[in-house]
Design a protein around this motif. Structure first.
Motif, PDB file in Angstrom:
ATOM      1  N   LEU A 279      71.807   4.196-110.346  1.00 29.08           N
ATOM      2  CA  LEU A 279      72.699   4.479-109.213  1.00 29.08           C
ATOM      3  C   LEU A 279      73.641   5.642-109.524  1.00 29.08           C
ATOM      4  O   LEU A 279      74.087   6.354-108.613  1.00 29.08           O
ATOM      5  N   GLU A 280      73.905   5.834-110.823  1.00 28.34           N
ATOM      6  CA  GLU A 280      74.684   7.022-111.208  1.00 28.34           C
ATOM      7  C   GLU A 280      73.899   8.297-110.875  1.00 28.34           C
ATOM      8  O   GLU A 280      74.485   9.312-110.483  1.00 28.34           O
ATOM      9  N   GLN A 281      72.570   8.246-111.031  1.00 32.78           N
ATOM     10  CA  GLN A 281      71.745   9.392-110.619  1.00 32.78           C
ATOM     11  C   GLN A 281      71.981   9.716-109.143  1.00 32.78           C
ATOM     12  O   GLN A 281      72.062  10.875-108.758  1.00 32.78           O
ATOM     13  N   VAL A 282      72.067   8.665-108.337  1.00 27.72           N
ATOM     14  CA  VAL A 282      72.243   8.896-106.899  1.00 27.72           C
ATOM     15  C   VAL A 282      73.606   9.558-106.633  1.00 27.72           C
ATOM     16  O   VAL A 282      73.711  10.509-105.852  1.00 27.72           O
ATOM     17  N   ARG A 283      74.639   9.073-107.342  1.00 30.52           N
ATOM     18  CA  ARG A 283      75.965   9.694-107.172  1.00 30.52           C
ATOM     19  C   ARG A 283      75.919  11.158-107.613  1.00 30.52           C
ATOM     20  O   ARG A 283      76.475  12.039-106.954  1.00 30.52           O
ATOM     21  N   SER A 284      75.227  11.409-108.733  1.00 27.28           N
ATOM     22  CA  SER A 284      75.098  12.800-109.208  1.00 27.28           C
ATOM     23  C   SER A 284      74.386  13.663-108.177  1.00 27.28           C
ATOM     24  O   SER A 284      74.662  14.858-108.054  1.00 27.28           O
ATOM     25  N   GLY A 285      73.454  13.055-107.436  1.00 22.59           N
ATOM     26  CA  GLY A 285      72.686  13.807-106.443  1.00 22.59           C
ATOM     27  C   GLY A 285      73.578  14.424-105.382  1.00 22.59           C
ATOM     28  O   GLY A 285      73.380  15.566-104.960  1.00 22.59           O
ATOM     29  N   VAL A 286      74.588  13.675-104.956  1.00 22.85           N
ATOM     30  CA  VAL A 286      75.509  14.220-103.954  1.00 22.85           C
ATOM     31  C   VAL A 286      76.281  15.393-104.563  1.00 22.85           C
ATOM     32  O   VAL A 286      76.417  16.465-103.959  1.00 22.85           O
ATOM     33  N   LEU A 287      76.765  15.210-105.807  1.00 25.73           N
ATOM     34  CA  LEU A 287      77.589  16.257-106.443  1.00 25.73           C
ATOM     35  C   LEU A 287      76.793  17.536-106.661  1.00 25.73           C
ATOM     36  O   LEU A 287      77.278  18.638-106.395  1.00 25.73           O
ATOM     37  N   ILE A 288      75.560  17.383-107.163  1.00 26.96           N
ATOM     38  CA  ILE A 288      74.737  18.575-107.437  1.00 26.96           C
ATOM     39  C   ILE A 288      74.420  19.297-106.129  1.00 26.96           C
ATOM     40  O   ILE A 288      74.477  20.534-106.042  1.00 26.96           O
ATOM     41  N   ARG A 289      74.125  18.540-105.081  1.00 22.40           N
ATOM     42  CA  ARG A 289      73.770  19.192-103.802  1.00 22.40           C
ATOM     43  C   ARG A 289      75.022  19.802-103.161  1.00 22.40           C
ATOM     44  O   ARG A 289      74.948  20.873-102.555  1.00 22.40           O
ATOM     45  N   GLN A 290      76.173  19.147-103.349  1.00 17.31           N
ATOM     46  CA  GLN A 290      77.431  19.763-102.900  1.00 17.31           C
ATOM     47  C   GLN A 290      77.663  21.076-103.645  1.00 17.31           C
ATOM     48  O   GLN A 290      78.031  22.084-103.044  1.00 17.31           O
ATOM     49  N   ALA A 291      77.480  21.038-104.956  1.00 16.06           N
ATOM     50  CA  ALA A 291      77.717  22.244-105.768  1.00 16.06           C
ATOM     51  C   ALA A 291      76.795  23.379-105.339  1.00 16.06           C
ATOM     52  O   ALA A 291      77.212  24.535-105.255  1.00 16.06           O
ATOM     53  N   LEU A 292      75.546  23.041-105.011  1.00 19.35           N
ATOM     54  CA  LEU A 292      74.605  24.073-104.555  1.00 19.35           C
ATOM     55  C   LEU A 292      75.063  24.673-103.228  1.00 19.35           C
ATOM     56  O   LEU A 292      75.067  25.889-103.048  1.00 19.35           O
ATOM     57  N   LEU A 293      75.443  23.797-102.287  1.00 12.74           N
ATOM     58  CA  LEU A 293      75.896  24.293-100.981  1.00 12.74           C
ATOM     59  C   LEU A 293      77.172  25.108-101.128  1.00 12.74           C
ATOM     60  O   LEU A 293      77.339  26.147-100.498  1.00 12.74           O
ATOM     61  N   ARG A 294      78.070  24.639-102.006  1.00 11.67           N
ATOM     62  CA  ARG A 294      79.326  25.376-102.176  1.00 11.67           C
ATOM     63  C   ARG A 294      79.046  26.762-102.745  1.00 11.67           C
ATOM     64  O   ARG A 294      79.690  27.738-102.368  1.00 11.67           O
ATOM     65  N   SER A 295      78.066  26.852-103.642  1.00 10.12           N
ATOM     66  CA  SER A 295      77.758  28.169-104.216  1.00 10.12           C
ATOM     67  C   SER A 295      77.227  29.103-103.126  1.00 10.12           C
ATOM     68  O   SER A 295      77.492  30.299-103.146  1.00 10.12           O
ATOM     69  N   LEU A 296      76.516  28.561-102.137  1.00 10.83           N
ATOM     70  CA  LEU A 296      76.056  29.397-101.021  1.00 10.83           C
ATOM     71  C   LEU A 296      77.241  29.853-100.185  1.00 10.83           C
ATOM     72  O   LEU A 296      77.357  31.007 -99.792  1.00 10.83           O
ATOM     73  N   TRP A 297      78.164  28.899 -99.923  1.00 11.14           N
ATOM     74  CA  TRP A 297      79.336  29.208 -99.103  1.00 11.14           C
ATOM     75  C   TRP A 297      80.188  30.269 -99.784  1.00 11.14           C
ATOM     76  O   TRP A 297      80.666  31.197 -99.154  1.00 11.14           O
ATOM     77  N   GLU A 298      80.355  30.135-101.101  1.00  8.76           N
ATOM     78  CA  GLU A 298      81.239  31.063-101.808  1.00  8.76           C
ATOM     79  C   GLU A 298      80.708  32.487-101.734  1.00  8.76           C
ATOM     80  O   GLU A 298      81.460  33.442-101.722  1.00  8.76           O
ATOM     81  N   ARG A 299      79.378  32.601-101.639  1.00  2.00           N
ATOM     82  CA  ARG A 299      78.819  33.943-101.509  1.00  2.00           C
ATOM     83  C   ARG A 299      79.043  34.520-100.113  1.00  2.00           C
ATOM     84  O   ARG A 299      79.114  35.701 -99.923  1.00  2.00           O
ATOM     85  N   LYS A 300      79.152  33.606 -99.123  1.00  2.00           N
ATOM     86  CA  LYS A 300      79.349  34.071 -97.737  1.00  2.00           C
ATOM     87  C   LYS A 300      80.824  34.382 -97.478  1.00  2.00           C
ATOM     88  O   LYS A 300      81.134  35.091 -96.537  1.00  2.00           O
ATOM     89  N   ALA A 301      81.732  33.764 -98.263  1.00  2.00           N
ATOM     90  CA  ALA A 301      83.161  33.860 -97.953  1.00  2.00           C
ATOM     91  C   ALA A 301      83.667  35.288 -98.180  1.00  2.00           C
ATOM     92  O   ALA A 301      83.130  36.017 -98.969  1.00  2.00           O
TER      93      ALA A 301
END
Ligand code: CP
Length: 301
Positions: A279-301
């Motif tokens: 279940l920790e893997q599942v929690r990590s899944g949200v964080l990793i996917r958030q981090a990926l999306l944030r990296s996309l956003w930071e490039r657009k900002a």
């Protein structure tokens, strides 16, 4: 990391992965409400296009979207899309891309030319599980979980148990292990092994578990088998049970990408083993996917 699509992990450097892990660690300390309300006014959208079933990947990407201010546009192939009227996967992707989402997250089979499509759409495509080819965000979240528990990846010995032949998760770990310096070995009956293995193979579970610091068992993917698998024999020889897990070090980790076939890959008692971090893997899944999306956003900002 570039603003390019993420179809596999081969193009990432160890520094890219460390940066992603560092962002995920920061996110783990932030409020779960994230920056979503604040950022939503930027009008970012993420098209989540799932041609195959998913629970963890789809909902964790959707959660990550809400937290990072990407409006999620979800297409579930099994309910109410024009795929039911015979529209092709290719046309579906191209039509959704024409709506100009900021990013597309796609789960599909080997029959979809995701690499070709990524060159024809104006936004990055993130691979959310592509046939047997790879599941990069799953390998990243697995590795992040190991890193968080063990303080690093170098020197870790990951035993991948089970249906490696049909596994996109294993394919992505073969790539990521080379980048991040952890060892991978396989443990499976001959019919579940790839035609040519480039990593060590254990034919007995006990010997594999004695070698490993991480026991990562995979789902038997019956939907991708041509013949009938002998699940009883598989469970007898390779299933995780409290007695077989005595061979895994006391500080070892037990992992599974999900969904689990209870009584096949493991018995339900294994969920209560203190070394189990599923279940920790599942929690990590949200964080990793958030981090990926944030990296996309930071490039657009
Ligand atoms: N691990 C994984 O990809 O799970 P789902 O199929 O539920 O997304």
């Amino acid at each position: 990391m570039s603003a390019a699509s993420l179809l596999d992990l081969k193009s990432l450097s160890a520094q890219d992965v460390e940066r992603l892990f560092s962002a995920a660690r920061t996110l783990s300390g932030e409020s779960p409400s994230g920056r979503g309300d604040f950022e939503r006014k930027r009008g970012l959208t993420a098209a989540l296009v799932f041609f195959e079933p998913s629970t963890r990947t789809r909902l964790s990407f959707e959660t990550a979207c809400h937290r990072e201010g990407f409006g999620p546009l979800v297409l579930d192939a099994n309910s109410g899309s024009s795929l039911e009227k015979g529209e092709t996967y290719e046309d579906t992707v191209l039509n959704i891309a024409a709506m100009m989402p900021s990013v597309m997250v796609v789960r599909c089979g080997d029959d979809v030319d995701l690499a070709g499509l990524s060159k024809r759409v104006p936004c990055p495509i993130l691979n959310a599980g592509w046939g047997r080819r790879g599941h990069p965000t799953q390998a990243l979240l697995d590795a992040y979980t190991i890193h968080a528990r063990r303080g690093g990846l170098r020197g870790q010995k990951v035993l991948i148990i089970g249906d490696v032949r049909h596994s996109r998760v294993a394919a992505s770990h073969f790539e990521l292990a080379g980048i991040m310096g952890y060892e991978v070995a396989l443990c499976a009956p001959p019919e579940f092994l790839p035609e040519s293995a480039t990593v060590p193979v254990f034919h007995e579970l006990r010997a594999g578990l004695e070698w490993a610091t991480v026991a990562m068992t995979l789902r038997v993917q019956l939907e991708r088998h041509s013949g009938k698998a002998d699940l009883e024999a598989y469970h007898r020889d390779f299933g995780l049970r409290p007695e077989s897990l005595k061979a895994l070090p006391k500080d070892g980790l037990i992992m599974h990408p999900g969904p689990i076939n209870h009584g096949v890959e493991m018995v339900v008692e294994v969920m209560r083993d203190p070394r189990n971090v599923i279940l920790e893997q599942v929690r990590s899944g949200v964080l990793i996917r958030q981090a990926l999306l944030r990296s996309l956003w930071e490039r657009k900002a």
